[in-house]
Design an enzyme around this catalytic site. Sequence first.
Site, PDB file in Angstrom:
ATOM      1  N   GLU A  38       1.189 -18.774  -8.796  1.00 49.37           N
ATOM      2  CA  GLU A  38       2.252 -19.020  -9.104  1.00 49.37           C
ATOM      3  C   GLU A  38       2.584 -19.917  -7.819  1.00 49.37           C
ATOM      4  O   GLU A  38       2.605 -18.866  -6.905  1.00 49.37           O
ATOM      5  CB  GLU A  38       3.558 -18.518  -9.469  1.00 49.37           C
ATOM      6  CG  GLU A  38       4.458 -19.748  -9.919  1.00 49.37           C
ATOM      7  CD  GLU A  38       5.836 -20.114  -8.562  1.00 49.37           C
ATOM      8  OE1 GLU A  38       4.963 -20.821  -7.890  1.00 49.37           O
ATOM      9  OE2 GLU A  38       6.236 -19.246  -8.847  1.00 49.37           O
TER      10      GLU A  38
ATOM     11  N   GLU B 206       4.184 -27.824   2.232  1.00 50.32           N
ATOM     12  CA  GLU B 206       4.590 -26.915   2.149  1.00 50.32           C
ATOM     13  C   GLU B 206       5.712 -26.581   3.383  1.00 50.32           C
ATOM     14  O   GLU B 206       4.451 -25.685   4.483  1.00 50.32           O
ATOM     15  CB  GLU B 206       4.308 -26.041   1.707  1.00 50.32           C
ATOM     16  CG  GLU B 206       5.936 -24.817   0.708  1.00 50.32           C
ATOM     17  CD  GLU B 206       5.381 -23.794  -0.105  1.00 50.32           C
ATOM     18  OE1 GLU B 206       4.526 -23.061   0.027  1.00 50.32           O
ATOM     19  OE2 GLU B 206       6.032 -23.511  -1.321  1.00 50.32           O
TER      20      GLU B 206
ATOM     21  N   LYS C 133       1.401  -5.212  -5.559  1.00 43.41           N
ATOM     22  CA  LYS C 133       1.725  -4.754  -4.195  1.00 43.41           C
ATOM     23  C   LYS C 133       2.391  -5.542  -3.476  1.00 43.41           C
ATOM     24  O   LYS C 133       2.230  -6.672  -3.756  1.00 43.41           O
ATOM     25  CB  LYS C 133      -0.144  -5.118  -4.366  1.00 43.41           C
ATOM     26  CG  LYS C 133      -0.082  -4.762  -2.134  1.00 43.41           C
ATOM     27  CD  LYS C 133      -1.197  -5.560  -1.230  1.00 43.41           C
ATOM     28  CE  LYS C 133      -0.846  -6.461  -1.155  1.00 43.41           C
ATOM     29  NZ  LYS C 133       0.875  -6.720   0.146  1.00 43.41           N
TER      30      LYS C 133
ATOM     31  N   CYS D 189       9.752 -21.928  -3.217  1.00 46.59           N
ATOM     32  CA  CYS D 189       8.719 -22.341  -4.219  1.00 46.59           C
ATOM     33  C   CYS D 189       9.201 -23.829  -4.635  1.00 46.59           C
ATOM     34  O   CYS D 189       8.394 -24.526  -4.544  1.00 46.59           O
ATOM     35  CB  CYS D 189       7.488 -21.435  -4.823  1.00 46.59           C
ATOM     36  SG  CYS D 189       8.818 -21.030  -5.785  1.00 46.59           S
TER      37      CYS D 189
HETATM   38  P1  NAI Z   1       0.403 -15.449   1.505  1.00 48.15           P
HETATM   39  O1  NAI Z   1       0.398 -15.842   0.096  1.00 48.15           O
HETATM   40  O2  NAI Z   1      -0.922 -15.012   2.082  1.00 48.15           O
HETATM   41  O3  NAI Z   1       0.999 -13.899   0.480  1.00 48.15           O
HETATM   42  C1  NAI Z   1       1.981 -13.375  -0.454  1.00 48.15           C
HETATM   43  C2  NAI Z   1       1.325 -12.032  -1.157  1.00 48.15           C
HETATM   44  O4  NAI Z   1       0.084 -12.355  -1.013  1.00 48.15           O
HETATM   45  C3  NAI Z   1       1.544 -10.861  -0.117  1.00 48.15           C
HETATM   46  O5  NAI Z   1       1.702  -9.860  -0.886  1.00 48.15           O
HETATM   47  C4  NAI Z   1       0.405 -10.749   0.913  1.00 48.15           C
HETATM   48  O6  NAI Z   1       0.108  -9.788   0.915  1.00 48.15           O
HETATM   49  C5  NAI Z   1      -0.836 -11.117  -0.315  1.00 48.15           C
HETATM   50  N1  NAI Z   1      -1.813 -12.001   0.184  1.00 48.15           N
HETATM   51  C6  NAI Z   1      -2.368 -12.800   1.400  1.00 48.15           C
HETATM   52  N2  NAI Z   1      -3.483 -12.799   1.390  1.00 48.15           N
HETATM   53  C7  NAI Z   1      -4.310 -12.494   0.542  1.00 48.15           C
HETATM   54  C8  NAI Z   1      -5.446 -11.860   0.297  1.00 48.15           C
HETATM   55  N3  NAI Z   1      -6.566 -12.270   1.159  1.00 48.15           N
HETATM   56  N4  NAI Z   1      -5.822 -11.161  -1.192  1.00 48.15           N
HETATM   57  C9  NAI Z   1      -4.926 -10.393  -1.849  1.00 48.15           C
HETATM   58  N5  NAI Z   1      -3.783 -10.918  -1.987  1.00 48.15           N
HETATM   59  C10 NAI Z   1      -3.094 -11.784  -0.529  1.00 48.15           C
HETATM   60  O7  NAI Z   1       2.037 -15.786   2.104  1.00 48.15           O
HETATM   61  P2  NAI Z   1       2.447 -15.861   3.419  1.00 48.15           P
HETATM   62  O8  NAI Z   1       1.007 -15.413   4.834  1.00 48.15           O
HETATM   63  O9  NAI Z   1       3.449 -14.378   3.398  1.00 48.15           O
HETATM   64  O10 NAI Z   1       2.769 -16.663   4.155  1.00 48.15           O
HETATM   65  C11 NAI Z   1       2.149 -18.417   4.059  1.00 48.15           C
HETATM   66  C12 NAI Z   1       2.867 -19.578   3.397  1.00 48.15           C
HETATM   67  O11 NAI Z   1       3.189 -19.291   2.129  1.00 48.15           O
HETATM   68  C13 NAI Z   1       4.083 -19.975   3.383  1.00 48.15           C
HETATM   69  O12 NAI Z   1       4.824 -19.866   5.059  1.00 48.15           O
HETATM   70  C14 NAI Z   1       4.822 -20.607   2.146  1.00 48.15           C
HETATM   71  O13 NAI Z   1       4.428 -22.003   2.568  1.00 48.15           O
HETATM   72  C15 NAI Z   1       3.916 -19.594   1.173  1.00 48.15           C
HETATM   73  N6  NAI Z   1       4.472 -18.576   0.597  1.00 48.15           N
HETATM   74  C16 NAI Z   1       5.205 -19.444  -0.540  1.00 48.15           C
HETATM   75  C17 NAI Z   1       5.755 -18.553  -1.607  1.00 48.15           C
HETATM   76  C18 NAI Z   1       6.113 -19.388  -2.961  1.00 48.15           C
HETATM   77  O14 NAI Z   1       7.243 -18.914  -3.641  1.00 48.15           O
HETATM   78  N7  NAI Z   1       5.562 -19.812  -4.250  1.00 48.15           N
HETATM   79  C19 NAI Z   1       5.844 -17.480  -1.584  1.00 48.15           C
HETATM   80  C20 NAI Z   1       5.680 -16.946  -0.192  1.00 48.15           C
HETATM   81  C21 NAI Z   1       4.638 -18.083   0.497  1.00 48.15           C
END
Ligand code: NAI
Length: 477
Positions: free
Chosen positions: A249, A380, A174, A283
């Site tokens: 991760e 972060e 996804k 990240c």
């Molecule tokens: P997120 O963690 O919510 O999204 C990442 C993935 O998870 C996306 O595919 C999203 O559709 C999915 N997702 C979101 N909620 C979900 C749920 N309840 N169940 C299953 N899948 C779900 O990240 P978001 O909201 O886009 O970004 C928020 C913050 O997360 C950023 O500001 C950053 O700090 C952090 N982040 C960190 C990343 C990393 O590489 N460690 C990558 C993306 C975001």
Amino acid sequence: MRSYQNYINGEWVDSLSKDKIQVEDPSTTNIIGEISCAKNADVDLAVEAAKNSFKSRILVDMPILERAKLMRRIAEETRKISKEGGNILCYENGKSMAAAVKEFNDVADMFEYYAGLTDKLEGKTIPVSNSVLDYTVLEPYGVSAHIIPWNYPLAMLGRSAACSFATGNSTVIKTAELTPLSATFFAKAVENAGVPPGLINIICGYGNEAGAYLASHPDVNHIVFTGSVVTGKKILHMAADKAIPAIVELGGKSAGIVYPDANLDDVVESARHAIFGVAGQICTAMSRLVVHKTVKDELITKLVDLSKSLKVGPGYEEGSELTPVISNNQLEKVEGYARSGVQAGAEAVHGGKRVDRPGYFMEATVLNNVKQNMTVAREEIFGPVLSVLEYQDIDEAIDIANDTNYGLGGGVFTKDLNKAAWTASKLEAGQVYVNKWFTGSHATPFGGYKQSGYSREKGIQALNSYLQIKNVGISLV
Ligand code: NAI
Ligand code: MG
């Protein structure tokens, strides 16, 4: 405007609801494309396809060198499509064209690397007694669900999909709702390589809908998640409810320690890539620098010069170095953090606010005199905001670096490699970079300590997280 579809069971399909997700260019806010939005019923179809392909044993029973050849064909087709796919990735994510094309090539590297390991996944024979032949076999879990973030939409997909395929799992991916288009080019490469239907399915839907439904689906046996800590913890709960493994991760708040003897130009070069590259949405971003007080002023001057010199612009414009953040939400969040740092007493020696132009550009921001109790030093930010803290003795620097719930990356800048190794041993982080941030490759294990997650991606070790061990004992009498 082009419309894209999901790739389920080897077919290109619209979602049953016909709903679409519109995708924006963060450099202009123009809509550049749309994709079918998967809902529960579409997730069911993707999981069913994966489950059936696993049950058919087409991948598991394939002669192992055939599996490797198929993976090399995926790599080859991914390379062929890297320019076209990289172009869309550049537009939907905002990062530079070169970085976007490289991501496709990173996926190809992953498939080639793990192709070479398919025939090296050996079990053991274990001495029990002379009348028992005891051996282990490594077997896949079944249906592996991968939830992908928007900052590295292809690289994150590639490392997990390649491992999953190499070990014989069937995969449902996804993609992130903000950057779903580029992955359809990878799906095209999968199709062009002749991968049998159902082994790799790629869908896009919202996280709280398709993402949550996929992770909690009863027919999913294994989860891989990359993203925020908040969502990662929800995923772990879903995995716990079904008692299945999850690789997570998550984020980071990585600190680089700068010794007095450091080459400060090395630190500046790392800042260029590791906090201002991809607008800091990394990240393992080098989001804090803990600097010895005798060299801090000189380093600050150099960091300001760097920040001033960065060319702001869309990733598709030649020479752009500071590209946009992903969305208006993200920009507001990042700008809010910068403001909170200044309110708490830090000094914005460069930047601190959004760039006055269309799109979601944030100024390259350097915050001086940050204290470890400030929010900007603890949370972060995921934007181009660098916090600079001062230390006097090295134990204090290590305490500051480790004073976080995160543990993804860390760094040391010094000419003395004894000090570097000693410091590396003290840092609570999954990867430590000495004198240059991001020295890793497809072959180096990657993952977090503490709340940055667990299990490892990339490298040989990652395969263990996609396999379960079966022990067989044969009585010989
Ligand atoms: P997120 O963690 O919510 O999204 C990442 C993935 O998870 C996306 O595919 C999203 O559709 C999915 N997702 C979101 N909620 C979900 C749920 N309840 N169940 C299953 N899948 C779900 O990240 P978001 O909201 O886009 O970004 C928020 C913050 O997360 C950023 O500001 C950053 O700090 C952090 N982040 C960190 C990343 C990393 O590489 N460690 C990558 C993306 C975001
Ligand atoms: Mg979210």
